[in-house]
Write an enzyme that holds these catalytic residues in place. Structure first.
Site, PDB file in Angstrom:
ATOM      1  N   ARG A 138      -1.754   3.719  17.011  1.00 16.28           N
ATOM      2  CA  ARG A 138      -1.737   4.912  16.154  1.00 16.28           C
ATOM      3  C   ARG A 138      -2.836   5.911  16.524  1.00 16.28           C
ATOM      4  O   ARG A 138      -3.973   5.526  16.830  1.00 16.28           O
ATOM      5  CB  ARG A 138      -1.877   4.505  14.681  1.00 16.28           C
ATOM      6  CG  ARG A 138      -0.699   3.686  14.210  1.00 16.28           C
ATOM      7  CD  ARG A 138      -0.892   3.240  12.789  1.00 16.28           C
ATOM      8  NE  ARG A 138      -0.425   4.164  11.799  1.00 16.28           N
ATOM      9  CZ  ARG A 138      -1.105   4.509  10.716  1.00 16.28           C
ATOM     10  NH1 ARG A 138      -2.341   4.085  10.525  1.00 16.28           N
ATOM     11  NH2 ARG A 138      -0.580   5.310   9.824  1.00 16.28           N
ATOM     12  N   LYS A 192      -3.617  -0.009  13.971  1.00 13.40           N
ATOM     13  CA  LYS A 192      -4.487   1.036  13.428  1.00 13.40           C
ATOM     14  C   LYS A 192      -5.900   0.589  13.769  1.00 13.40           C
ATOM     15  O   LYS A 192      -6.363  -0.437  13.269  1.00 13.40           O
ATOM     16  CB  LYS A 192      -4.295   1.128  11.914  1.00 13.40           C
ATOM     17  CG  LYS A 192      -5.300   2.010  11.181  1.00 13.40           C
ATOM     18  CD  LYS A 192      -4.926   2.139   9.706  1.00 13.40           C
ATOM     19  CE  LYS A 192      -5.927   2.967   8.926  1.00 13.40           C
ATOM     20  NZ  LYS A 192      -5.548   3.117   7.510  1.00 13.40           N
ATOM     21  N   LYS A 216       1.300  10.897  13.522  1.00  6.68           N
ATOM     22  CA  LYS A 216       1.897  11.390  12.272  1.00  6.68           C
ATOM     23  C   LYS A 216       2.451  12.796  12.487  1.00  6.68           C
ATOM     24  O   LYS A 216       1.969  13.530  13.353  1.00  6.68           O
ATOM     25  CB  LYS A 216       0.860  11.407  11.153  1.00  6.68           C
ATOM     26  CG  LYS A 216       0.469  10.009  10.681  1.00  6.68           C
ATOM     27  CD  LYS A 216      -0.421  10.049   9.439  1.00  6.68           C
ATOM     28  CE  LYS A 216      -0.807   8.626   9.035  1.00  6.68           C
ATOM     29  NZ  LYS A 216      -1.598   8.562   7.799  1.00  6.68           N
ATOM     30  N   GLU A 219       5.532   9.360  13.608  1.00  6.92           N
ATOM     31  CA  GLU A 219       5.408   8.566  12.383  1.00  6.92           C
ATOM     32  C   GLU A 219       5.637   9.493  11.197  1.00  6.92           C
ATOM     33  O   GLU A 219       4.841  10.396  10.939  1.00  6.92           O
ATOM     34  CB  GLU A 219       4.016   7.921  12.299  1.00  6.92           C
ATOM     35  CG  GLU A 219       3.807   7.144  10.999  1.00  6.92           C
ATOM     36  CD  GLU A 219       2.471   6.385  10.934  1.00  6.92           C
ATOM     37  OE1 GLU A 219       1.948   5.974  11.995  1.00  6.92           O
ATOM     38  OE2 GLU A 219       1.962   6.205   9.821  1.00  6.92           O
ATOM     39  N   GLU A 249       0.849  -1.183   0.000  1.00  6.26           N
ATOM     40  CA  GLU A 249       0.000   0.000   0.000  1.00  6.26           C
ATOM     41  C   GLU A 249       0.891   1.242   0.000  1.00  6.26           C
ATOM     42  O   GLU A 249       1.823   1.355   0.812  1.00  6.26           O
ATOM     43  CB  GLU A 249      -0.910  -0.015   1.231  1.00  6.26           C
ATOM     44  CG  GLU A 249      -1.902   1.126   1.207  1.00  6.26           C
ATOM     45  CD  GLU A 249      -3.106   0.902   2.113  1.00  6.26           C
ATOM     46  OE1 GLU A 249      -3.350  -0.240   2.532  1.00  6.26           O
ATOM     47  OE2 GLU A 249      -3.810   1.883   2.397  1.00  6.26           O
ATOM     48  N   GLU A 298       3.849   9.089  -0.944  1.00  2.31           N
ATOM     49  CA  GLU A 298       2.440   9.001  -1.338  1.00  2.31           C
ATOM     50  C   GLU A 298       1.916  10.319  -1.897  1.00  2.31           C
ATOM     51  O   GLU A 298       1.251  10.343  -2.926  1.00  2.31           O
ATOM     52  CB  GLU A 298       1.608   8.578  -0.123  1.00  2.31           C
ATOM     53  CG  GLU A 298       0.110   8.598  -0.390  1.00  2.31           C
ATOM     54  CD  GLU A 298      -0.723   8.180   0.819  1.00  2.31           C
ATOM     55  OE1 GLU A 298      -0.147   7.849   1.868  1.00  2.31           O
ATOM     56  OE2 GLU A 298      -1.955   8.185   0.690  1.00  2.31           O
ATOM     57  N   ASP A 307      -2.491  14.240   7.069  1.00  2.00           N
ATOM     58  CA  ASP A 307      -2.056  12.954   6.526  1.00  2.00           C
ATOM     59  C   ASP A 307      -0.870  13.108   5.580  1.00  2.00           C
ATOM     60  O   ASP A 307      -1.045  13.011   4.362  1.00  2.00           O
ATOM     61  CB  ASP A 307      -3.245  12.314   5.774  1.00  2.00           C
ATOM     62  CG  ASP A 307      -2.933  10.913   5.330  1.00  2.00           C
ATOM     63  OD1 ASP A 307      -1.905  10.373   5.761  1.00  2.00           O
ATOM     64  OD2 ASP A 307      -3.726  10.355   4.551  1.00  2.00           O
ATOM     65  N   GLU A 333     -10.417   4.653   9.118  1.00  2.00           N
ATOM     66  CA  GLU A 333     -10.561   4.256   7.712  1.00  2.00           C
ATOM     67  C   GLU A 333     -11.059   2.815   7.584  1.00  2.00           C
ATOM     68  O   GLU A 333     -10.547   2.019   6.808  1.00  2.00           O
ATOM     69  CB  GLU A 333      -9.228   4.434   6.984  1.00  2.00           C
ATOM     70  CG  GLU A 333      -8.744   5.878   7.014  1.00  2.00           C
ATOM     71  CD  GLU A 333      -7.470   6.123   6.221  1.00  2.00           C
ATOM     72  OE1 GLU A 333      -6.670   5.193   6.055  1.00  2.00           O
ATOM     73  OE2 GLU A 333      -7.297   7.269   5.762  1.00  2.00           O
TER      74      GLU A 333
END
Ligand code: GCW
Length: 715
Positions: free
Chosen positions: A335, A298, A371, A398, A178, A404, A376, A302
């Site tokens: 997370r 996680k 993060k 993170e 991913e 990405e 994101d 999502e």
């Protein structure tokens, strides 16, 4: 004799012609052309004495043989006593006899490299408390030669600032990755445990050379199957390879695993049978991997399952796993990347809102993984407000190494500058000087469990990371996780010297390219604080028009809020008030149109098209200039790279040259699309000095990329 010589030459030919395909990363060890320098090094390295026998010591010997025979064309004679280069742990009789004094801050993984004179003889000593420390010291020592530093007056002591320096692989069991842009997963699950690919060893070497000491093998969008015996055997085989390199294996735990592979009716973390299931599972894992690191989770994000499915909190969920791991000293990285489309609040506020009330409710072996920014992994974000705010819960960083949102594997974007901007930002949460880095390393918080994760960019591509320059991001992550006080330039220079060349002009040119590349990308993608305006789901290329999808918080219009008045997300008190999650010092700065750094302007403010910015240009004008500047800066990178043609091997030069040409096309595509799209709101002309976009907005909207890399079918 001549036939014999020709045979030798024939056999050597493949090596002479070995393509520079990037496989060797920064551990190339090519012969130093300057014989005077080689001789100087040789003088310090008459003999090599490595005390003891163990898998790690064998690795050290092999690496030195490989490194020194490559760089110097010679391997020092083995010795047993105090002569030449001596490598042994501090408590060995040999080192004890030298009375080496170390600073009390020397960590278990730290090392000392020093020249000393003993009984009239010059020695070069690498010592450490542990063998892994010796391995790190060895790589540092080789780096000194790789970057052509003198060995004559060395007095180095180095310890990691962060305890767990971990790569996160978003690798799926079916071999896809991913958000991976460098081929497929390195882990060949089908052939494991029987077949150990040499790449696993080279992966471990490369990580150890940076001090990376942990890896999560599987995607945070997790598959419970990895916790079944068939897969645990495979995991154990990888852990066995990595162990002597000081690398611990972690796995992602799917919260619903008790149902999916345990056949329980529920995964409610407060149910006794669920708790017991995790305990048994963890005990089983440690039978396969006795030094298993723990879980990364996680949850309730999502679409992933989590404790909230049972009306339990994140802390209640994390603690069940933590209790199961505690007897084995395992840890949970939980997370904080949680947000929900059904929550009627600004997405960037949700993690803070969720976790602040849970401060202090987590077990000691839980660390919350945050993060760098609150959204994101955007090209640029302000720091995440949780840093420094959660005071009774250890936090870890993170970062995303895989690009990405930053041009994937066709763009040269050096991320050390992004990482460093965040690390150096003052949170003010413990007074002035409590930077994100100081919060993470425990120096202002006294937290003892410290960690930094990087979502890796590694795959099966021959050069590991897709873009030859993307290796620099793996490198920079590792170096900063060890020592966050290094500067992006220092790291860029080291990497360039080891990866490309020690020629001063080449080093300067490449270092400058690296150093400017991130601002360049921000300029042509999301200048002035814009964010999340990229292609739907694959995130490739610009798509600021995305709207009316099943989740509003995945659309572009949710974030840029362009209208006839202006552009940007009002996160001040008159808007979503996300600024209230920061310390008062930042609230003042972020809320003030005069004080806010322009790089965050549209992140926090809805600004009128005709409002003047600091340089006197209107927002609309400045937006256009930034987009055009970004594309021109890529053109400049192309020109700079052309000047290096004779300094770089043809293969890598051509490779980068072609990718830069693609990046230029992509940068102009971003530029054209965004100015044309935002023009439909500003209703103003593109400043006359700038060339008009070649195509219409409709053309750019019509572009589709059904097979863009890195996405899973369900996205
Ligand atoms: O950046 C987003 C990605 C998802 C990813 C998610 C996360 C693993 O688009 O692909 O899922 O973040 O970090 O969990």
């Amino acid at each position: 004799m001549t036939r014999f010589l020709s045979l030798i030459l024939y056999l050597l030919l493949p090596f002479a012609l070995r393509a520079e395909d990037g496989y060797r990363l920064w551990l190339r060890y090519d012969k130093i052309p300057d014989t005077r320098l080689v001789n100087q090094y040789k003088k310090e390295l008459t003999t090599l004495s490595i005390q003891g026998q163990s898998p790690t010591l064998t690795i050290i010997r092999d690496e030195l043989n490989r490194g020194l025979s490559g760089l110097l064309g010679y391997v020092p004679k083995p010795a047993t006593g105090l002569t030449g280069l001596v490598i042994a742990t501090i408590n060995s009789p040999l080192i004890q006899s030298l009375n080496i004094t170390t600073d009390p801050t020397l960590d278990e993984e730290g090392y000392v490299i020093r020249n000393i004179t003993h009984s009239g003889k010059r020695l070069l000593v690498i010592t450490a408390k542990t063998e892994v420390g010796l391995l790190y010291g060895t790589f540092h020592f080789l780096r000194l030669i790789q970057t052509r530093q003198s060995l004559q007056q060395i007095n180095i002591q180095s310890s990691p600032k962060i305890k767990v320096r971990i790569l996160n692989h978003w690798d799926n069991l079916d071999g896809t990755v991913e958000r991976g842009y460098a081929g497929f997963s390195l882990w060949n699950w089908h052939k494991l445990p029987g077949y150990i690919d040499d790449r696993y060893i080279d992966y471990a070497r490369a990580n150890a050379s940076l001090g990376i000491n942990a890896t999560v093998l599987t995607n945070v969008n997790a598959n419970a199957l990895v916790l079944t015996p068939a897969y645990l055997k495979k995991v154990a085989a990888l852990a066995d390879v990595f162990r002597p390199y000081g690398i611990k294996v972690f796995l992602t735990a799917r919260f619903s695993a008790p149902i999916e592979i345990g056949k329980l009716p529920t995964a409610d973390p407060l149910q006794e049978d669920v708790k017991q299931w995790w305990k048994d599972k963890v005990t089983e894992i440690y039978k396969y991997v006795p030094d298993f690191g723990g879980f990364v989770v996680k949850a309730n994000s999502e679409g992933q399952p989590g404790p909230q499915n049972y009306k339990r909190t994140h802390a209640e969920g994390a603690n069940v796993l933590a209790d199961a791991l505690a007897p084995y000293k395992g840890i949970v990285m939980w997370r904080a990347f949680v947000y929900d489309d059904n929550v009627p609040d600004d997405r960037v506020k949700q993690a803070y809102a969720e976790f602040m009330p849970l401060d202090g409710a987590f077990r000691e072996n839980v660390i919350v993984q945050v993060k760098n920014g609150p959204l994101d992994f955007q090209p640029r974000e302000p720091f995440h407000p949780l840093f420094g705010a959660l005071k009774k819960t250890p936090l870890m960083m993170e970062f995303q190494i895989t690009q990405e949102y930053l041009g994937q594997s066709t763009s040269l974007v050096y991320l050390a500058n992004l990482f460093k901007e965040v690390l150096d930002t003052d949170t003010y949460q413990y007074g002035k000087g409590s930077t994100v880095a100081n919060v993470l390393d425990g120096s202002v918080t006294q937290q003892s469990l410290t960690a930094m994760a990087g979502v890796t960019n590694i795959g099966t591509d021959r050069n590991w990371c897709g873009h030859p320059f993307a290796q620099a991001n793996w490198y920079a992550f590792g170096r900063l996780a060890w020592n966050h006080t290094l500067t992006p330039k220092q790291i860029a220079e080291e990497w360039t010297r080891m990866t490309f060349s020690n020629d001063q002009n080449t080093v300067e040119r490449i270092t400058t390219m690296l150093d400017q590349s991130w601002e360049t990308c921000v300029n042509y993608m999301t200048p002035l604080g814009l964010h999340h305006i990229m292609g739907w789901s694959h995130h490739y290329g610009p798509a600021p028009w995305i709207k009316d999808k099943h989740r509003a918080d995945w659309t572009s219009v949710y974030y840029h809020k362009a209208d006839s008045v202006g552009l940007g997300f009002n996160r001040t008190a008159s808007g979503s008030n996300a600024i209230e999650q920061y310390a008062p010092e930042w609230q003042t700065v972020f809320s003030s149109r005069q004080q806010i750094p322009e790089k965050y302007l549209l992140w926090f403010h809805h600004v009128g098209w005709n409002e003047k910015l600091a340089n006197g240009k209107t927002l609309w004008e400045e937006l256009c200039y930034r987009y055009y500047a970004g594309a021109s800066q890529v053109k400049q990178m192309q020109l700079d790279w052309e000047k290096l043609k004779s300094a770089i091997d043809a293969e890598r030069h051509r490779h980068v040259q072609q990718l830069l040409a693609i990046q230029y096309q992509e940068a102009t595509w971003w530029r054209n699309t965004c100015v044309l799209y935002f023009q439909t709101f500003s209703k103003q002309p593109i400043p006359a000095s700038l060339p008009a976009p070649e195509k219409s907005l409709d053309y750019y909207i019509s572009l589709e990329f059904p097979y863009a890399p890195g996405i899973k079918p369900q996205w």
